[in-house]
Structures are given as structure tokens and as C-alpha cells.
Design a protein around this motif. Structure first.
Motif, PDB file in Angstrom:
ATOM      1  N   MET A  76       0.846  -1.187   0.000  1.00  0.00           N
ATOM      2  CA  MET A  76       0.000   0.000   0.000  1.00  0.00           C
ATOM      3  C   MET A  76       0.884   1.242   0.000  1.00  0.00           C
ATOM      4  O   MET A  76       2.030   1.200   0.438  1.00  0.00           O
ATOM      5  CB  MET A  76      -0.900   0.007   1.228  1.00  0.00           C
ATOM      6  N   PRO A  80      -1.616   1.698   7.277  1.00  0.00           N
ATOM      7  CA  PRO A  80      -3.055   1.539   7.528  1.00  0.00           C
ATOM      8  C   PRO A  80      -3.612   2.673   8.395  1.00  0.00           C
ATOM      9  O   PRO A  80      -2.912   3.218   9.233  1.00  0.00           O
ATOM     10  CB  PRO A  80      -3.157   0.209   8.276  1.00  0.00           C
ATOM     11  N   HIS A  81      -4.868   2.990   8.159  1.00  0.00           N
ATOM     12  CA  HIS A  81      -5.546   3.998   8.983  1.00  0.00           C
ATOM     13  C   HIS A  81      -5.811   3.450  10.384  1.00  0.00           C
ATOM     14  O   HIS A  81      -5.753   4.192  11.362  1.00  0.00           O
ATOM     15  CB  HIS A  81      -6.871   4.413   8.342  1.00  0.00           C
ATOM     16  N   ASP A  98      -4.913  -5.032   9.453  1.00  0.00           N
ATOM     17  CA  ASP A  98      -4.604  -3.660   9.041  1.00  0.00           C
ATOM     18  C   ASP A  98      -5.753  -3.195   8.163  1.00  0.00           C
ATOM     19  O   ASP A  98      -6.179  -3.905   7.258  1.00  0.00           O
ATOM     20  CB  ASP A  98      -3.295  -3.609   8.249  1.00  0.00           C
ATOM     21  N   TRP A 100      -7.454  -0.057   5.760  1.00  0.00           N
ATOM     22  CA  TRP A 100      -7.329   1.178   4.994  1.00  0.00           C
ATOM     23  C   TRP A 100      -8.716   1.605   4.542  1.00  0.00           C
ATOM     24  O   TRP A 100      -9.549   0.779   4.183  1.00  0.00           O
ATOM     25  CB  TRP A 100      -6.482   0.966   3.740  1.00  0.00           C
ATOM     26  N   GLU A 143     -10.734  10.562   7.776  1.00  0.00           N
ATOM     27  CA  GLU A 143      -9.448  10.141   7.190  1.00  0.00           C
ATOM     28  C   GLU A 143      -9.262  10.756   5.831  1.00  0.00           C
ATOM     29  O   GLU A 143     -10.138  11.003   5.097  1.00  0.00           O
ATOM     30  CB  GLU A 143      -9.392   8.610   7.083  1.00  0.00           C
TER      31      GLU A 143
END
Length: 143
Positions: A76, A80-81, A98, A100, A143
Motif C-alpha cells: 500500500m 493503515p488507517h 490492518d 485502509w 481520514e
């Protein structure tokens, strides 16, 4: 008579093993979800939430068990968020996930690094899982 007793003992042993396996599987989701949120743009995280509602934990685990994971390593463009895992009495159970959020903020992608698995959930699954994990709406995420 000896054959019947031997057969009965074997059946009891197999039944006991089967029941033990089933009870462990049912509890593999743990009793809480520990969620971490990314801080800034770096790969650093802080505790965000601890989800202890048994119904929510169970539904999240079931959703993750029912999806068709793809095998492979995914790279990615950003960390990750969110990261989350299931715990049972302060002990990690199963995998670390994780998460996203897609650019349109309507879907999530998940990676299980240690198993090299990936999935992009559909919009309904994404909204449901995101709400389970963050207790907020996906479309309203910051986000």
C-alpha cells in the motif's frame, strides 16, 4: 462384549476431541477488539477504542470469517488507517488486521500480514465492519 466396549471408548474419545475443537473455534474471536488509530502520516499508532460488547465482537468476527480472502502480499502507498485485533483476557487471539479506508471513503481494505491475505470489502460489508471497529459511520470518517 469387549469389541462393543472398545468401539464405545473410541467413539467417546473422538466425540470429546470434536467437542473441544468446536468450543475453541466458537471462542476464537475473543471477548473484545483492541483498535489502534494511526497518528499523523507516519506508521505510529495509539489506542483508539476497546470494543467489549459481545454482540459486536461476535458479529465482527463472523463478518471476517465469511469473506473470501485473497492470498498474496499487497503493498500500500501509506500505512493503515487503523489496526485491530481480537483479545481474550488481555491475550491476543488470531490475526492482526490492518485497515485502509478507500479514497471515496465508502469501502475498506484489509490485510493480514502474517498470513499474506488481502480483501477489499464491498460497500455494505465495509460500512458494517467499520462501524463495529470504530463505532462511527464510514462515510463520515475524517481520514
Amino acid at each position: 462384549m469387549l469389541k462393543i466396549t472398545k468401539y464405545l471408548m473410541i467413539c467417546i474419545v473422538f466425540f470429546s476431541i470434536f467437542m473441544t475443537g468446536c468450543s475453541n473455534e466458537a471462542n476464537s474471536s475473543g471477548n473484545k477488539i483492541i483498535v489502534q488509530k494511526r497518528v499523523g502520516e507516519e506508521d505510529q499508532y495509539e489506542l483508539f477504542k476497546e470494543i467489549t460488547d459481545n454482540d459486536v465482537v461476535k458479529k465482527a468476527a463472523e463478518l471476517l470469517e465469511d469473506v473470501r480472502w485473497k492470498n498474496g502480499v499487497v503493498l500500500m502507498t501509506q500505512p493503515p488507517h487503523y489496526k485491530f485485533q481480537f483479545e481474550d483476557d488481555n491475550q491476543s487471539i488470531g490475526s492482526n488486521y490492518d485497515l485502509w479506508i478507500s479514497p471515496n471513503k465508502d469501502q475498506v481494505e484489509l490485510v493480514i500480514e502474517e498470513q499474506e491475505k488481502y480483501i477489499q470489502l464491498n460497500k455494505n460489508q465495509s460500512a458494517e465492519l467499520f462501524e463495529f471497529v470504530t463505532e462511527s459511520q464510514l462515510i463520515n470518517s475524517n481520514e
